[in-house]
Design a protein around this motif. Structure first.
Motif, PDB file in Angstrom:
ATOM      1  N   UNK A  72       0.982  -1.219   0.204  1.00  0.00           N
ATOM      2  CA  UNK A  72       0.022   0.231   0.120  1.00  0.00           C
ATOM      3  C   UNK A  72       0.738   1.229   0.187  1.00  0.00           C
ATOM      4  N   UNK A  73       1.823   1.182   0.803  1.00  0.00           N
ATOM      5  CA  UNK A  73       2.666   2.361   0.869  1.00  0.00           C
ATOM      6  C   UNK A  73       3.600   2.598  -0.419  1.00  0.00           C
ATOM      7  N   UNK A  74       4.024   1.730  -1.037  1.00  0.00           N
ATOM      8  CA  UNK A  74       4.765   1.870  -2.159  1.00  0.00           C
ATOM      9  C   UNK A  74       3.883   2.263  -3.519  1.00  0.00           C
ATOM     10  N   UNK A  75       2.576   1.841  -3.580  1.00  0.00           N
ATOM     11  CA  UNK A  75       1.626   2.384  -4.457  1.00  0.00           C
ATOM     12  C   UNK A  75       1.478   3.869  -4.361  1.00  0.00           C
ATOM     13  N   UNK A  76       1.063   4.116  -3.142  1.00  0.00           N
ATOM     14  CA  UNK A  76       0.631   5.387  -2.620  1.00  0.00           C
ATOM     15  C   UNK A  76       1.949   6.372  -3.007  1.00  0.00           C
ATOM     16  N   UNK A  77       3.095   5.840  -2.865  1.00  0.00           N
ATOM     17  CA  UNK A  77       4.216   6.983  -3.122  1.00  0.00           C
ATOM     18  C   UNK A  77       4.388   7.057  -4.527  1.00  0.00           C
TER      19      UNK A  77
END
Length: 1019
Positions: A211-216
C-alpha cells in the motif's frame, strides 16, 4: 461493485445491497458526443445492468479461486525477483504492441475492464498464459509455465495482461522492484479507456500487499505529470496537446478507487488522504466526460470498499463533504433529459456517504437536497421526456431511467430520516420541497407531492420517531399541502390530502392518543365514501388540525394560508379564504396568536386580487375581533400610523357588528387615557405613545361611515376624552404645528398630535350633525382658544356654553363629567368642572318678541374672511369618499392640510329610515354655498341667521341681511352673496321659536341612546 436494481421495499432498506457498478468511459479519444458530460451510451449501460447483474469485483473473483488460479499463483510465487522482473518487462512490451482492445466474447468494452468471474477463467485465460510462455525467452521461466501445458493458438487479452502484472507485483517482496515496475507501467499511454482502467487494476492489486509503495508512486506521478496537465483556472478548457498524458488525472482517480477496493481494512486510515487527492485532481483538471466518469467510478469503488468493512463505523472521515460537493457538481452539469443512469448512481453514492461518521452537517444536507431535487423535478413532463432526447442509435427506455432515478431520490430521503429519527429532521426535509410545492408547473407539483407522500408513508410504516419535538414550521408545510387540495391535477389533489392525513397520524402517534387515532381513521373512511362533499371534508380536517397542532404550528399554518390569498389562481385564493374562515369560526385561535395573524393579514391585504376574497377575509376579521376584541384593537393600533389609513379596512370590518363596534370605541377610549407623566416620556418616544395612536385612530373613525352611529352613541365619552387629551399634550409641551396650521396648503404632511386632537374635537361636532355648536365657535374664533394652554379653559368654557345653548348631549356630557370628577388626574378635574359649571352659570333665555336667541356670551369681533373648519381624513380626489352613500348630500369642509374640501353626508331618505343624521338642515341646490364678489367676504358654513349665533345686532344691520332671492325658503346672505342658512326648526332651552312647531324628542327620526362611558372604562 454496487449495482442499481429496482427500488427495495422499505423494510429491506437497511439490509439492501444496492450495487453501484460504474465503469470507465467508452470513448477512447476525441469523437465523443458533446450533448452530455459522460458519453455513456444507454445500450452499453443497459447491457451491463442486464447482461451482468452479478458482475463481481476482483477480490470476489480471487476469493473463490479455481484450480487454474491456484496453479497460476503457485507459479508466480515460485519465481525469483529477477524472473518476475523479466516477466513484467515482457508484459510491458506486449502491452505497448497492442493497438486495440480485444474483449471477452459476450462482454463489452468501453466503460470498464471486464474481468472473468470466479471459477470461470476458461479458454481465454489459457490463451493469455500461452502468450507469456511464447514471449519469455528465458528457458527457466518457460519451465515454470510448462506444467500448464500451454500452446499459443489465439492472441492474448490485453486486460488479462494487466491482471497478471498486478498479481506479480503483489507477490514481489522487494519494494524497490514494485515501485520501479509500477512507475514504468504508469508511464505508458493514458489515451485509451482500456489502458487507463488496466493500469488502475494493476495498481489496486499491488496495493493489497504494498500500500505505501503504491501510494508513493501515485504521489510521484501526481507531482510530475498530473499537475503539468492541470488547468490554470476552472474556466480554462484548452486541451493538453500531448495525448499521451492528457488523461493521466483520470488514470490517477481510477487508481485511488482500485486502491480502496483492494486494500481492504488497511485503507480505512488512508481514506481522508485518498479523498483529498481525488477532490484535488478533479478540481484542477480540465473538465470533460472522461474526467467526470473516472471520478464517479473512483467514488463508487471507494463507497463499495467502505461498505464492505464492518469496522468503518469506528472511523471518522472528515473529507466526505468535499467529495459530495464534487459529485453534486457533476449532477448539476447533467443535461435536462434522461439518457443514462448517472443521476441514479450519483444519488446512491451520496446516500452511502451520508451513513458514515461524522453525520453530515445541515448545510451539506441542504446542498444535497437542493441539487438532487432540482436535477429531477426540473426534467420535462413525462410525455415530453422521450421527445427531448438527442439523436441516438438506440433510444433508451426513458420510463425505466426516470423510475430508477426517482427511486434513488426516495432512498436518499429515507436514509436521511433513518439516520435522524425526529420530527425536526422531517421538517428539514419537507422544507426543501417548498419551492416545488409553490411551482406554477403542474408536473413539478405532482412530482414533489408524490415524493412527500412516499416519504411520509415510509416513516409512518417503518420509522418510530424518537423524540416529541414540535417544530413550528410543520404548520407551514401543512399549509402548503392544503393549498393543493383544489389543484387541477387529480393525482396531486389525492396525494396532498393523503399527506395531511399521514402528518396528522405522525402527530397523533407522538402524543400517544388512541382516541384521536381512531377518529382519524374514521375521517379517512368518511373521505373515501363522500368524495363530493369537499366542504364537510375540509371542515373535519380543519378541526383535526386545530386539536393536533401546537399554537406555534397553528400560527404558521394560518400565515401560510394568508400567503395563498395573493395568488392569481382564483381556485387557490378561494380555498385559502374559506379555510381561514373555518379556522377563525372554529374558535381555535389563542390569544398569543392574534398579533402574528393580524400582522400577516395586514401585509397581504394590498396584494389580494379578487374582491370576493377580500370580503371573506373581512368576515374572518370580524369573527376574530369578536373572540379577542382587546388583543385585536391593540395589534391594529400598532400596525401602522393611523394617518396612513392602510389599516382602515380592518377597522371597518370590526364595525359590521354593532356591539363589537361599541367595544372597539370603548377600548380606544381606554387607550386614550393611558397617559404616562411627562417625567417618564422622552421626546423620541412620543410617536410610540399608545394614547397618541388611539387619538389618531379615533380621528379617522369619526369620518368613517360604518362608525357614525357608534360615535353618536359614545359622543360624551369621546368629547371628554379629547378635551383631556389636548390638555395632556399641552403638559407634554408638544404644541408644534398647532398654531401655524394652514388649511389652504396643498403640501401633504401628517398633522402634529395637538393639531390632530383639535381637528378631532371639531370633527366630532361636525360628523355627528351638531353643526350649530361647531359654527358657533367658528364664528367667534373659539377654536383658536384651544391652541394655547393659557386660553384653553376659555375655549372649554365657550364650548360648554354653546353645547348648553344648543342642547347638545347635555345630559350625557354632564354624566361623563361627573365620572371625571372622581379621577385622580388634575386635567380630568379641570375639564369636568368647566363642563359642569358653565351650563349652570349661564342660563339661556329667548325673547319671544324678537324671535331670536340672545347672545350666549360677550361680543367678540368676527374678522372678515375667517375660515376655521374641522379637518377630515384625506380623501383621494377621484376615489370614493368615506361615508358616501347613494343620494348623499354634503356640506363643504376643508380636508386636512391640503386645501381640499370634505362634505358631511346626509343620506337621502335618512329621516324616513331612522338613520343618524336625519333631520339635519338641507343645503341649497348643488350642495355648495354661493360666494359673493368681495375679497373680505366671510366664507361661512351653512348656518342659521347670524343674530342667532351671537353676531351683534349692529354688525348685522351694518352688513345687511336679507332673503336669498333665488331660494323660496328663508335663507340669508352677507354682502349681497354669502348665504347663511335659516335656523332649523328646533327648540333651544325649552323655548320654541316664533312661527315654528315644537321640536320632537329626536329631530332625525332615529332613536339614539346617548350614554356616558361606564366607570369601568377608566383605567
Amino acid at each position: 461493485m454496487l449495482e442499481c436494481g429496482p427500488a427495495p421495499a422499505p423494510q429491506d432498506l437497511c439490509s439492501h445491497q444496492e450495487s453501484l457498478s460504474m465503469v470507465a468511459a467508452p470513448s477512447d479519444g476525441f469523437h465523443g458526443s458533446q450533448w452530455r458530460s459522460t458519453c455513456l451510451l444507454p445500450t452499453e449501460e443497459q447491457k451491463r445492468d442486464v447482461g451482468h447483474p452479478g458482475r463481481a469485483t476482483l477480490d470476489e473473483s480471487l476469493g473463490d479461486r479455481s484450480p487454474w488460479e491456484e496453479e497460476l499463483l503457485g507459479q508466480i510465487r515460485a519465481m525469483s525477483d529477477s524472473q518476475r522482473s523479466r516477466v513484467l518487462e515482457a508484459i510491458q512490451h506486449r502491452i505497448e504492441e497492442h493497438t486495440q482492445v480485444i474483449t471477452i466474447p459476450g462482454g463489452s468494452s468501453g466503460l470498464g475492464l471486464q474481468l472473468p468471474r470466479a471459477g470461470h477463467w476458461g479458454p481465454s485465460t489459457v490463451f493469455c498464459l500461452q502468450l507469456l510462455w511464447k514471449e519469455v525467452a528465458d528457458p527457466g521461466i518457460r519451465e515454470l509455465l510448462a506444467p500448464l501445458n500451454l500452446e499459443p493458438q489465439q492472441p492474448v487479452e490485453k486486460a488479462f495482461l494487466f491482471l497478471v502484472y498486478g498479481l506479480i507485483l503483489r507477490e514481489c517482496a522487494s519494494s524497490d522492484l514494485v515501485r520501479r515496475h509500477l512507475m514504468r507501467l504508469l508511464e505508458l499511454s493514458h489515451q485509451t479507456a482500456g489502458q487507463r482502467e488496466g493500469m488502475a487494476v494493476a495498481s489496486g492489486i499491488a496495493s493489497s500487499s504494498h500500500l505505501q509503495e503504491v501510494w508513493a508512486t501515485l504521489e510521484h506521478l501526481g507531482r510530475t505529470r498530473v499537475l503539468r496537465t492541470a488547468c490554470t483556472s476552472p474556466d480554462y478548457q484548452e486541451p493538453y496537446t500531448d495525448v499521451h498524458w492528457r488523461w493521466v488525472s483520470s488514470t490517477s482517480l481510477l487508481c485511488y478507487g482500485h486502491m480502496a477496493l483492494h486494500a481492504g481494512e488497511r485503507i480505512l486510515p488512508w481514506v481522508d488522504n485518498v479523498i483529498s487527492r481525488m477532490v484535488y485532481y478533479f478540481s484542477c483538471s480540465c473538465y470533460d466526460n472522461i474526467l467526470e466518469t473516472s471520478f464517479l467510478s473512483a467514488a463508487v469503488m471507494l463507497v463499495k470498499a467502505l461498505k464492505q468493512e464492518h469496522s468503518t463505523r469506528r472511523y471518522r472521515f472528515t473529507q466526505i463533504p468535499e467529495l459530495i460537493q464534487c459529485l453534486l457538481a457533476i449532477l448539476q452539469k447533467e443535461p435536462n433529459f434522461l439518457a443514462t443512469l448517472f443521476r441514479q448512481k450519483i444519488i446512491l453514492v451520496i446516500m452511502e456517504l451520508s451513513k458514515l461518521r461524522p453525520s453530515l452537517k445541515p448545510a451539506v444536507k441542504s446542498r444535497i437536497l437542493q441539487t438532487c431535487l432540482q436535477s429531477l423535478y426540473m426534467l420535462p413532463p413525462m410525455e415530453m421526456l422521450k421527445s427531448c432526447l438527442p439523436p441516438l442509435d438506440l433510444a433508451p427506455d426513458v420510463m425505466v431511467l426516470y423510475q430508477k432515478s426517482m427511486q434513488a431520490l426516495d432512498l436518499l430521503l429515507q436514509t436521511f430520516i433513518s439516520e435522524n429519527k425526529s420530527m425536526d429532521e422531517m421538517c428539514f426535509l419537507l422544507q426543501h420541497t417548498e419551492p416545488w410545492l409553490k411551482s406554477d408547473k403542474s408536473h413539478e407539483c405532482k412530482r414533489v407531492v408524490q415524493t412527500i407522500f412516499l416519504l411520509l408513508k415510509y416513516v409512518v410504516d417503518y420509522v418510530k420517531l424518537t423524540d416529541e419535538a414540535t417544530p413550528s414550521m410543520l404548520g407551514h408545510q401543512i399549509g402548503l399541502l392544503m393549498l393543493l387540495w383544489r389543484d387541477r391535477d387529480p393525482v396531486t389533489q389525492s396525494h396532498s390530502r393523503q399527506c395531511i392525513y399521514l402528518l396528522l397520524q405522525l402527530l397523533i402517534q407522538q402524543k400517544g392518543s388512541m382516541g384521536q387515532f381512531m377518529h382519524l381513521n374514521k375521517m379517512k373512511n368518511f373521505e373515501a365514501k363522500a368524495l363530493r362533499r369537499s366542504e364537510m371534508k375540509f371542515y373535519n380536517l380543519v378541526k383535526a388540525l386545530d386539536r393536533s397542532l401546537t399554537p406555534a404550528q397553528h400560527t404558521q399554518l394560518i400565515l401560510t394560508l394568508l400567503g395563498g390569498l395573493c395568488s392569481h389562481d382564483h381556485l387557490q385564493c378561494d380555498l385559502a379564504s374559506q379555510l381561514l374562515l373555518m379556522i377563525f369560526q372554529n374558535q381555535s385561535i389563542k390569544v398569543e396568536q392574534v398579533a402574528e395573524i393580524l400582522q400577516g393579514l395586514f401585509q397581504e391585504l394590498p396584494s389580494i386580487v379578487f374582491k370576493n376574497i377580500l370580503q371573506t377575509m373581512m368576515k374572518a376579521v370580524t369573527v376574530l375581533g369578536t373572540q379577542h376584541t382587546q388583543e385585536t384593537v391593540e395589534v391594529m393600533l400598532s400596525l401602522c400610523h393611523p394617518s396612513e389609513r392602510q389599516v382602515l379596512p380592518l377597522w371597518k370590518a370590526l364595525a359590521s357588528n354593532n356591539q363589537l363596534a361599541r367595544k372597539v370605541l370603548m377600548l380606544l377610549y381606554m387607550k386614550l387615557k393611558l397617559r404616562p407623566p411627562k417625567e417618564l416620556v422622552r421626546l423620541s418616544q412620543q410617536a410610540e405613545l399608545i394614547s397618541l395612536l388611539a387619538l389618531g385612530t379615533i380621528y379617522e373613525l369619526l369620518y368613517t361611515r360604518e362608525y357614525k352611529a357608534t360615535v353618536r352613541w359614545a359622543f360624551a365619552g369621546i368629547l371628554v376624552g379629547l378635551l383631556t387629551q389636548l390638555h395632556y399634550l399641552f403638559e407634554l409641551d408638544v404644541v408644534e404645528g398647532i398654531s401655524d396650521y394652514q388649511e389652504d396648503s396643498l403640501e401633504v404632511k401628517p398633522l402634529s398630535p395637538c393639531r390632530t386632537c383639535l381637528e378631532a374635537l371639531k370633527g366630532l361636532f361636525w360628523t355627528t350633525n351638531y353643526w350649530e355648536v361647531f359654527a358657533y365657535l367658528q364664528l367667534l374664533r373659539g377654536w383658536e382658544l384651544f391652541e394655547h394652554l393659557e386660553t384653553y379653559t376659555e375655549g372649554v368654557t365657550l364650548l360648554a356654553r354653546a353645547m348648553a345653548h344648543y342642547d347638545c348631549e347635555v345630559k350625557a356630557v354632564l354624566g361623563q363629567a361627573v365620572i371625571s370628577l372622581k379621577s385622580s388626574e388634575e386635567r380630568d378635574n379641570i375639564v369636568a368642572i368647566l363642563v359642569i359649571t358653565e351650563p349652570r352659570a349661564h342660563a339661556v333665555h329667548v325673547p319671544e318678541s324678537h324671535g331670536q336667541l340672545p347672545e350666549p356670551g360677550p361680543e367678540q369681533p368676527q374678522p372678515a374672511g375667517a375660515r376655521h373648519e374641522p379637518e377630515g381624513p384625506h380623501q383621494h380626489p377621484d376615489g370614493p369618499q368615506e361615508g358616501a352613500g347613494p343620494g348623499a348630500r354634503r356640506s363643504h369642509l376643508p380636508v386636512r392640510g391640503r386645501g381640499a374640501q370634505r362634505r358631511q353626508e346626509v343620506p337621502a331618505g335618512a329621516e324616513e329610515a331612522g338613520l343618524p343624521g336625519a333631520g339635519a338642515p338641507a343645503l341649497p341646490p348643488g350642495g355648495l354655498l354661493p360666494r359673493g364678489g368681495h375679497e373680505d367676504e366671510a366664507d361661512l358654513p351653512a348656518l342659521c341667521h347670524p343674530a342667532q349665533v351671537g353676531v351683534p345686532q349692529g354688525a348685522v344691520r351694518e352688513v345687511g341681511v336679507g332673503p336669498w332671492p333665488r331660494c323660496r325658503e328663508r335663507h340669508f346672505h352677507l354682502h349681497g352673496g354669502e348665504q347663511l342658512r335659516q335656523l332649523p326648526p328646533v327648540s333651544h332651552a325649552g323655548i320654541d321659536l316664533p312661527g315654528q312647531p315644537p321640536q320632537k324628542p329626536e329631530a332625525d327620526g332615529h332613536e339614539v341612546h346617548r350614554t356616558t362611558l361606564p366607570t369601568s372604562a377608566f383605567p
